[in-house]
Design a protein around this motif. Sequence first.
Motif, PDB file in Angstrom:
ATOM      1  N   SER A 305      -5.814  -1.892   1.599  1.00  0.00           N
ATOM      2  CA  SER A 305      -6.426  -1.337   2.612  1.00  0.00           C
ATOM      3  C   SER A 305      -6.507   0.133   2.402  1.00  0.00           C
ATOM      4  N   GLU A 336     -11.649  -2.785   2.726  1.00  0.00           N
ATOM      5  CA  GLU A 336     -10.666  -3.532   2.843  1.00  0.00           C
ATOM      6  C   GLU A 336     -10.853  -4.681   1.655  1.00  0.00           C
ATOM      7  N   ARG A 373      -5.142   6.992   3.988  1.00  0.00           N
ATOM      8  CA  ARG A 373      -4.116   6.298   3.949  1.00  0.00           C
ATOM      9  C   ARG A 373      -4.516   5.036   2.912  1.00  0.00           C
ATOM     10  N   VAL A 374      -3.501   4.626   2.007  1.00  0.00           N
ATOM     11  CA  VAL A 374      -3.825   3.232   1.366  1.00  0.00           C
ATOM     12  C   VAL A 374      -2.453   2.584   1.478  1.00  0.00           C
ATOM     13  N   GLU A 375      -2.734   1.280   1.751  1.00  0.00           N
ATOM     14  CA  GLU A 375      -1.548   0.263   2.017  1.00  0.00           C
ATOM     15  C   GLU A 375      -1.861  -0.858   0.962  1.00  0.00           C
ATOM     16  N   LEU A 376      -0.821  -1.294   0.304  1.00  0.00           N
ATOM     17  CA  LEU A 376      -0.793  -2.352  -0.579  1.00  0.00           C
ATOM     18  C   LEU A 376      -0.042  -3.222  -0.182  1.00  0.00           C
ATOM     19  N   GLY A 378       0.814  -4.240   2.945  1.00  0.00           N
ATOM     20  CA  GLY A 378       1.394  -3.534   4.189  1.00  0.00           C
ATOM     21  C   GLY A 378       2.134  -2.413   3.687  1.00  0.00           C
ATOM     22  N   VAL A 379       2.337  -1.827   2.318  1.00  0.00           N
ATOM     23  CA  VAL A 379       3.270  -0.996   2.089  1.00  0.00           C
ATOM     24  C   VAL A 379       2.380   0.327   1.818  1.00  0.00           C
ATOM     25  N   SER A 380       2.804   1.720   2.187  1.00  0.00           N
ATOM     26  CA  SER A 380       2.054   2.607   2.061  1.00  0.00           C
ATOM     27  C   SER A 380       2.149   3.186   0.656  1.00  0.00           C
ATOM     28  N   VAL A 381       1.163   3.249  -0.156  1.00  0.00           N
ATOM     29  CA  VAL A 381       1.189   3.728  -1.487  1.00  0.00           C
ATOM     30  C   VAL A 381       1.470   5.135  -1.742  1.00  0.00           C
ATOM     31  N   ASP A 383       3.027   7.214   0.413  1.00  0.00           N
ATOM     32  CA  ASP A 383       4.516   7.449   0.861  1.00  0.00           C
ATOM     33  C   ASP A 383       5.544   7.134   0.210  1.00  0.00           C
ATOM     34  N   LEU A 392       5.462  -0.777  -6.714  1.00  0.00           N
ATOM     35  CA  LEU A 392       4.019  -0.945  -6.411  1.00  0.00           C
ATOM     36  C   LEU A 392       3.093  -1.171  -7.684  1.00  0.00           C
TER      37      LEU A 392
END
Length: 564
Positions: A305, A336, A373-376, A378-381, A383, A392
């Motif tokens: 995302s 997405e 914000r980038v999530e892989l 559901g985990v923030s890339v 951060d 990741l």
Amino acid sequence: MSGGLNPGGAPNAAAVLSVRDLSVRISGEAGVNEAVKALSLAVERGQTFALVGESGCGKSMTALALLRLLPEAGRIASGAIELDEIDLNRLPESGMRAVRGGQIGIIFQEPSTSLNPVMTVGAQILEVLHTHTGQRGADAVQRAIDWLGRVGIPDPAQRFNDYPFQFSGGQKQRVMIAIALAAQPRLLIADEPTTALDVTVQAQILQLLADIQAEMGLAILLITHDLTVVRHVADHVALMRDGQILLTVDAPTFFKAPDHPYARQLLAAIPTFAKRGHSLLRPDEPLPHSKFAGPGGSSISSVLSVKDLTVSYAQRQGLLRRQGAAVRVVDGVSFELAAGETLALLGESGCGKTTTAKALLRLLDKQAHVGGRVELGGVSVFDAGSAALKRLRQSLQIVFQDPYASLNPRMLVGQILEEGVAALRPDRSRRDRQAQIARLLDRVGLPSNTVRRYPHEFSGGQRQRIAIARALSVEPKVLVCDEPTSALDVSVQAQILELLKVLQQEFNMGYLFITHNFGVVEYLSDRIAVMHQGRIIEIGATESVLKNARHPETRRLLAAVPRL
């Protein structure tokens, strides 16, 4: 034979370049290899002669032999090379230096390794003008700026003092073309001149070459695997395989009624929308369906995302290069990507596609300001700390555009492939890693002895296959493909596309596919996102975007696509 050759293979007197029975031999640890075998061709004034064939067949080696730039282990075993009435094989090296760049220009396949990284692009064009023309001072500078403008570099006077690293891949190729044409040579050897270019710039460059050809009577030897380009520009075609020419005919005959099974095989391997779901190498054989159900179906939830992604670079100004205002290269990109889906990211060279990809993998942390914000999964890339980021990266891999620059030249291929698996999959034994590497090399079409060789021993297309094998070795959830097939001929491209489809089905991977090859997009993608000036201007299902494009920029891109 045709294409400047009289019956029996004797060169036509009108030919600018005449090659007779050229043989090139390369010495290696395994013995002597005949890379080019009894090759004959002729290129006439004002004509384009296309030398077509698979990666590693000897096309580029032929070009190097014509300019006497063979590697140290290579030598011309026999044959004659004549430029007009000058026998190039008999010229001393001082005479060849006057020919290279002055009488014969060449556009190399890989601009990143052909341009001098410590010289401005303007200085590199001036070097050609000073060496091969009488132009000096302000006249030479203006001429160099004019050439940058003619090949489509925006703000050429401003970019004159920039270095190669400040240009995108496609822009670097345009600079190479400007350097090759600066002294207005009689013969231009174009070795994959449009490989790194998007369709609109490709159309500009091909039109530019056609205009200069008409103006100067320039003879062009075009070396390429892009048959759609050949279809639109070539007068004659020679089909090459295993170092020898199998067929030489006029271009209309080659495309309408090719008299060789290998030619028919290459034409059948060109990807199109009509061939979706079927093998390009075996047209009657269906490929496995993706698990992605499509925008209107019950697709698996998003695995990647991206929301409001921005990338800004600080400008350096003045003599002391002080930091000035930031320039935003990627401006609010959101999309997405579902598991099992292929999302194609399209756009002109320099629009921000590759910058977007590098930002997703956090490869720009020390070079640019990245926001959003980038999530892989559901985990923030953005951060993630170092340990979390390592985990990741097991799930997020990339295949870069330039395989020569992305492979360590000092490491054996086996070491390159095993390095990533050992770092990101430490649970696997060395025996398991090596077995997996052997399987991957087989699947990407490389021999088992590849592991004991260095990257420089392979052609550009073969190096790209190594880069793809390396990215797939850790079985990622998302694979970012930045022009992964741009260096590949159509038959190897077909193998790679089918491999990607099979692996996607097997591992349910999501692909972010960055490319300018619309044939690949039509054949492979589920959805298309079109970028322009750092923004996504249109996104939707592949068929919908191709047939009912809403944005004028998308329609302009589609109108520039060369087709058979």
